[in-house]
Design a protein around this motif. Structure first.
Motif, PDB file in Angstrom:
ATOM      1  N   GLY A  58       0.540  -1.373  -0.099  1.00 27.83           N
ATOM      2  CA  GLY A  58       0.157   0.111   0.197  1.00 27.83           C
ATOM      3  C   GLY A  58       0.742   1.278   0.156  1.00 27.83           C
ATOM      4  O   GLY A  58       0.339   2.317  -0.509  1.00 27.83           O
ATOM      5  N   THR A  66       4.415   1.544   9.293  1.00 22.59           N
ATOM      6  CA  THR A  66       3.290   0.016   8.834  1.00 22.59           C
ATOM      7  C   THR A  66       2.891   0.313   7.394  1.00 22.59           C
ATOM      8  O   THR A  66       3.117   1.476   7.070  1.00 22.59           O
ATOM      9  CB  THR A  66       2.537   0.854  10.016  1.00 22.59           C
ATOM     10  N   LYS A  68       0.425  -1.324   4.733  1.00 24.32           N
ATOM     11  CA  LYS A  68      -0.447  -2.858   4.348  1.00 24.32           C
ATOM     12  C   LYS A  68       0.222  -4.104   3.336  1.00 24.32           C
ATOM     13  O   LYS A  68       0.053  -3.256   1.846  1.00 24.32           O
ATOM     14  CB  LYS A  68      -1.565  -2.346   4.004  1.00 24.32           C
ATOM     15  N   LYS A  70      -0.772  -6.814   0.478  1.00 20.88           N
ATOM     16  CA  LYS A  70      -1.879  -7.970   0.028  1.00 20.88           C
ATOM     17  C   LYS A  70      -1.170  -8.628  -0.348  1.00 20.88           C
ATOM     18  O   LYS A  70      -1.088  -8.417  -1.332  1.00 20.88           O
ATOM     19  CB  LYS A  70      -2.743  -7.400  -0.827  1.00 20.88           C
ATOM     20  N   THR A  76      -7.812 -10.809   3.153  1.00 22.33           N
ATOM     21  CA  THR A  76      -6.915  -8.783   3.711  1.00 22.33           C
ATOM     22  C   THR A  76      -6.140  -8.936   2.809  1.00 22.33           C
ATOM     23  O   THR A  76      -5.102  -9.705   3.661  1.00 22.33           O
ATOM     24  CB  THR A  76      -8.189  -9.086   4.286  1.00 22.33           C
ATOM     25  N   PRO A  77      -6.392  -7.291   3.349  1.00 26.64           N
ATOM     26  CA  PRO A  77      -3.962  -6.663   3.803  1.00 26.64           C
ATOM     27  C   PRO A  77      -3.660  -7.004   4.714  1.00 26.64           C
ATOM     28  O   PRO A  77      -4.987  -6.887   5.651  1.00 26.64           O
ATOM     29  CB  PRO A  77      -4.642  -5.499   3.022  1.00 26.64           C
ATOM     30  N   GLU A  79      -1.422  -6.034   7.937  1.00 25.90           N
ATOM     31  CA  GLU A  79      -0.455  -4.920   8.577  1.00 25.90           C
ATOM     32  C   GLU A  79       1.271  -5.083   8.685  1.00 25.90           C
ATOM     33  O   GLU A  79       1.012  -5.775   9.566  1.00 25.90           O
ATOM     34  CB  GLU A  79      -1.330  -4.421   9.985  1.00 25.90           C
ATOM     35  N   THR A  80       1.969  -4.529   8.525  1.00 24.28           N
ATOM     36  CA  THR A  80       3.372  -5.031   8.225  1.00 24.28           C
ATOM     37  C   THR A  80       4.318  -3.644   8.832  1.00 24.28           C
ATOM     38  O   THR A  80       3.967  -2.798   8.447  1.00 24.28           O
ATOM     39  CB  THR A  80       3.583  -5.718   6.569  1.00 24.28           C
TER      40      THR A  80
END
Length: 180
Positions: A58, A66, A68, A70, A76-77, A79-80
């Motif tokens: 994202g 942080t 996202k 996918k 769903t994506p 949170e990374t």
């Protein structure tokens, strides 16, 4: 016939597995004839990632914070958290670490990826193909991302998966497991 239709993965390459109890880490390395800066951009820029990686980002992965991700087949994506972004040498997020070292006028790219032990050969084969696609992209001859179920239909997928399983000294996952 297009380059994509003609693509067949080559033999299994340099790879290792590190085991720590139930935690397994896949380590794959590839020598690319491109500068660390160019490889770094492909590892961090969302537009580049869409061309070769098994996920969409994202935002840029090039800064700590942080973002996202996918993953292709995930509903769903996620949170990374990018925990290290030392351009163009080291990138870490969640269960993944990328090391870039200058090598013979190019870059030695090493991936460290924590993965469920049941899918270690499958993951190695999948990342192997992603590296091939990345190399073609960097050469200016893109063939498009090949990931997920589409990858398992490639000519040479079963052979590559079996070669990595043998290299790691594990049983090759059965067909039913691979399709789920």
């Amino acid at each position: 016939m297009s380059d994509r239709e003609q693509y067949t993965p080559g033999p299994a390459r340099e790879a290792q597995v590190r085991k720590d109890g139930e935690k397994w880490t896949l380590i794959l390395a590839r020598e690319l004839r491109h500068s660390p800066e160019k490889v770094w951009q492909a590892l961090t820029d969302p537009a580049h990632l869409r061309e070769w990686a098994p996920f969409d980002a994202g935002a840029s992965l090039g800064t700590v914070g942080t973002v996202k991700l996918k993953w292709v087949a995930a509903p769903t994506p996620l949170e990374t958290k990018v925990t290290r972004a030392d351009a163009p040498k080291l990138l870490e997020y969640d269960d993944t670490r990328w090391e870039l070292e200058p090598f013979a006028g190019g870059t030695r790219l090493t991936l460290w990826h924590n993965i469920d032990r049941r899918f270690i050969a499958w993951g190695a084969a999948g990342w192997h193909i992603c590296f091939d696609v990345l190399d073609r992209l960097l050469k200016g001859d893109p063939i498009g991302r090949m990931v997920g179920a589409e990858t398992m239909k490639l000519n040479g997928w079963q052979r590559l998966n079996a070669e990595y399983a043998k290299q790691f000294g594990i049983e090759k996952p059965n067909q039913a497991t691979q399709k789920s």
